[in-house]
Design a protein around this motif. Structure first.
Motif, short mmCIF file in Angstrom:
data_model
loop_
_atom_site.label_atom_id
_atom_site.label_comp_id
_atom_site.label_asym_id
_atom_site.label_seq_id
_atom_site.Cartn_x
_atom_site.Cartn_y
_atom_site.Cartn_z
N THR A 99 11.88 -53.39 -18.14
CA THR A 99 10.69 -52.93 -17.42
C THR A 99 9.67 -52.45 -18.45
OG1 THR A 99 11.35 -50.60 -17.22
CG2 THR A 99 12.18 -52.13 -15.55
N ILE A 100 8.50 -52.10 -17.96
CA ILE A 100 7.43 -51.64 -18.85
C ILE A 100 7.83 -50.36 -19.58
CG2 ILE A 100 6.27 -50.26 -17.09
CD1 ILE A 100 3.61 -51.28 -18.26
N HIS A 101 8.82 -49.63 -19.05
CA HIS A 101 9.26 -48.38 -19.67
C HIS A 101 10.33 -48.62 -20.74
CE1 HIS A 101 7.05 -46.47 -16.46
NE2 HIS A 101 7.77 -47.12 -15.56
N GLU A 102 10.71 -49.88 -20.95
CA GLU A 102 11.81 -50.19 -21.88
C GLU A 102 11.38 -51.11 -23.01
OE1 GLU A 102 15.43 -50.09 -18.59
OE2 GLU A 102 14.25 -51.92 -18.82
N LEU A 103 10.09 -51.10 -23.34
CA LEU A 103 9.59 -52.03 -24.35
C LEU A 103 10.24 -51.82 -25.71
CD1 LEU A 103 5.76 -52.19 -23.53
CD2 LEU A 103 7.67 -53.47 -22.53
N HIS A 104 10.57 -50.58 -26.02
CA HIS A 104 11.16 -50.30 -27.33
C HIS A 104 12.62 -50.77 -27.42
CE1 HIS A 104 7.72 -48.13 -28.89
NE2 HIS A 104 7.65 -47.45 -27.76
N ARG A 118 0.20 -56.32 -15.69
CA ARG A 118 -0.98 -55.97 -16.47
C ARG A 118 -0.60 -55.00 -17.57
NH1 ARG A 118 -2.19 -56.44 -11.14
NH2 ARG A 118 -3.81 -57.94 -10.63
N PHE A 119 -0.74 -55.46 -18.80
CA PHE A 119 -0.34 -54.68 -19.96
C PHE A 119 -1.56 -54.34 -20.80
CE2 PHE A 119 3.24 -57.25 -18.64
CZ PHE A 119 4.30 -56.35 -18.67
N SER A 120 -1.48 -53.22 -21.50
CA SER A 120 -2.58 -52.80 -22.35
C SER A 120 -2.61 -53.66 -23.62
CB SER A 120 -2.43 -51.33 -22.74
OG SER A 120 -1.29 -51.16 -23.59
N LYS A 121 -3.74 -53.61 -24.30
CA LYS A 121 -3.88 -54.35 -25.56
C LYS A 121 -2.82 -53.90 -26.56
CE LYS A 121 -7.99 -55.34 -26.89
NZ LYS A 121 -9.38 -55.30 -27.42
N SER A 139 -1.97 -61.42 -16.18
CA SER A 139 -2.71 -60.51 -17.05
C SER A 139 -4.19 -60.86 -16.93
CB SER A 139 -2.24 -60.65 -18.50
OG SER A 139 -2.98 -59.83 -19.35
N ASP A 140 -4.93 -60.08 -16.15
CA ASP A 140 -6.30 -60.45 -15.79
C ASP A 140 -7.26 -60.50 -16.98
OD1 ASP A 140 -5.49 -60.55 -13.17
OD2 ASP A 140 -6.11 -58.50 -12.73
N LEU A 181 -3.33 -48.25 -16.89
CA LEU A 181 -2.29 -48.89 -17.67
C LEU A 181 -1.59 -47.87 -18.56
CD1 LEU A 181 -4.08 -52.19 -18.77
CD2 LEU A 181 -2.69 -51.77 -16.74
N GLN A 182 -0.31 -48.07 -18.79
CA GLN A 182 0.47 -47.13 -19.60
C GLN A 182 -0.16 -46.99 -21.00
OE1 GLN A 182 4.57 -48.03 -21.08
NE2 GLN A 182 5.17 -46.47 -19.60
N GLY A 183 -0.38 -45.74 -21.41
CA GLY A 183 -0.93 -45.51 -22.74
C GLY A 183 -2.45 -45.50 -22.78
N THR A 184 -3.10 -45.63 -21.62
CA THR A 184 -4.57 -45.61 -21.58
C THR A 184 -5.04 -44.39 -20.81
OG1 THR A 184 -4.65 -46.98 -19.58
CG2 THR A 184 -4.70 -48.11 -21.71
N ALA A 185 -6.25 -43.92 -21.13
CA ALA A 185 -6.75 -42.68 -20.54
C ALA A 185 -7.55 -42.90 -19.27
CB ALA A 185 -7.62 -41.95 -21.57
N THR A 186 -8.15 -44.06 -19.12
CA THR A 186 -9.00 -44.31 -17.96
C THR A 186 -8.43 -45.46 -17.13
OG1 THR A 186 -10.37 -45.82 -19.28
CG2 THR A 186 -11.06 -43.51 -19.16
N PRO A 187 -8.74 -45.48 -15.83
CA PRO A 187 -8.25 -46.57 -14.98
C PRO A 187 -8.77 -47.92 -15.45
CG PRO A 187 -9.06 -44.75 -13.65
CD PRO A 187 -9.46 -44.46 -15.07
N ALA A 188 -7.93 -48.93 -15.33
CA ALA A 188 -8.33 -50.28 -15.72
C ALA A 188 -9.27 -50.85 -14.67
CB ALA A 188 -7.09 -51.18 -15.85
N LYS A 189 -10.20 -51.67 -15.11
CA LYS A 189 -11.12 -52.33 -14.18
C LYS A 189 -10.35 -53.37 -13.37
CE LYS A 189 -15.09 -53.49 -15.84
NZ LYS A 189 -16.13 -54.19 -16.63
N ASP A 190 -10.47 -53.29 -12.05
CA ASP A 190 -9.80 -54.27 -11.20
C ASP A 190 -10.68 -55.50 -11.08
OD1 ASP A 190 -7.84 -55.31 -9.35
OD2 ASP A 190 -9.32 -54.90 -7.80
#
Length: 327
Positions: A99-104, A118-121, A139-140, A181-190
């Protein structure tokens, strides 16, 4: 890379002739057939692999944006997962699921990554450090340097808006949400909201009072529509929901208010999940081919592994409007 000598030998002409043809020498008197033969040989040789084909390995990390429990709230992601699992089985690929919480937890020696959602850069850069074979699904915005299976949401919104306009509905609203998105401060643009605003602005029909935003789930759809219906309702209003769960929640609120559908309110969802045809009234929705997206993602990673393709490829899957009882 092929040499001029190799091309000349295969074409049965001199090295000088090949050189002048490839440099588009206007003074060269050579027939079109000869030029065509030289160019075709040059093209074919340029893609021939000199090194022996690598042994195909089959350990693929399947990174899902949601857990299998969470995907029950939006069957869209379940459909994509089913497509991936079915096609991976056909190619005898071994999927290691995260899952997105297990990337490491993804091992450094993985042979490829299929990432759905949808993943962050920053997260995508993490994928690319693990393997050069990365395929993103849904991934939009962020998909530079990766293969991607995408939906043309500009077309999706146009299909929905055009259908409402065909019903002589010009009061058109949008039910959507915001997510960070995980690790980002502001909501992602839909991207669906973005294209909705663009489309309605072009038609001089954008009405901010008809844009309802919260989260992307059934409960939010219900609450947003319930609050909207507390105000005086103008007849002949249509709403496009960013996904089917939002639309289904809104539908519940409309039914509770005893408002006739589609006489007073029309409603269109996006994704066409399986339950859309079973709700009452049955939901009109823009169908996204979820299983095909998953299968296409596996095919793309097979091209990488089997053929050593280096150039990134983006694949857009067509969508279609499924008309039912809410419009």
């Amino acid at each position: 890379m092929a040499t001029i000598k190799e091309i000349a030998e295969k074409a049965g002409v001199s090295i000088a002739t090949v050189s002048r043809v490839l440099n588009y020498d206007p003074k060269l008197s050579v027939g079109d057939e000869t030029k065509k033969r030289i160019f075709e040989i040059a093209e074919s040789l340029s893609y021939q692999k000199k090194a022996p084909r690598k042994k195909l390995t089959r350990r693929i990390a399947f990174v899902h944006w949601v857990t299998e429990r969470e995907e029950l709230t939006d069957l869209y992601y379940m459909g994509i997962r089913h497509g991936i699992e079915e096609q991976a089985d056909q190619h005898h690929l071994h999927l290691l699921k995260y899952t997105i919480h297990e990337l490491h937890d993804i091992p450094n020696d993985i042979d490829g990554i299929l990432a759905v959602g949808r993943f962050s850069k920053k997260q995508i850069e993490q994928f690319k450090q693990l393997t050069q074979h990365v395929v993103l699904v849904d991934s939009d915005i962020e998909h530079d340097g990766c293969d991607a299976v995408l939906t043309d949401f500009k077309t999706v919104i146009k299909q929905a808006v055009d259908h409402l306009l065909d019903q002589d509905i010009t009061r058109i609203g949008f039910i959507g949400g915001k997510e960070r998105l995980q690790g980002t401060a502001t909501p992602a643009k839909d991207i669906r909201e973005y294209y909705f605003r663009e489309c309605l602005t072009e038609k001089a029909l954008l009405n901010e009072d008809l844009i309802l935003l919260d989260h992307f789930n059934v409960d939010s759809g219900y609450e947003l529509m319930h609050q909207f219906l507390e105000k005086p309702l103008a007849n002949n209003t249509g709403f496009i929901a960013a996904n089917d769960p939002l639309a289904i929640g809104a539908l519940k609120a409309i039914n509770e208010a005893n408002i006739k559908i589609p006489d007073h309110i029309s409603l269109i969802g996006i994704n066409d999940i399986s339950v859309s045809k079973y709700v009452y009234p049955a939901l009109t929705s823009v169908r996204i081919e979820k299983e095909l997206m998953g299968k296409t993602a596996v095919d793309l990673i097979m091209e990488r592994l089997r053929d050593d393709r280096q150039i990134c490829k983006k694949v857009y899957i067509d969508t279609s409007l499924i008309k039912r009882e809410t419009t």
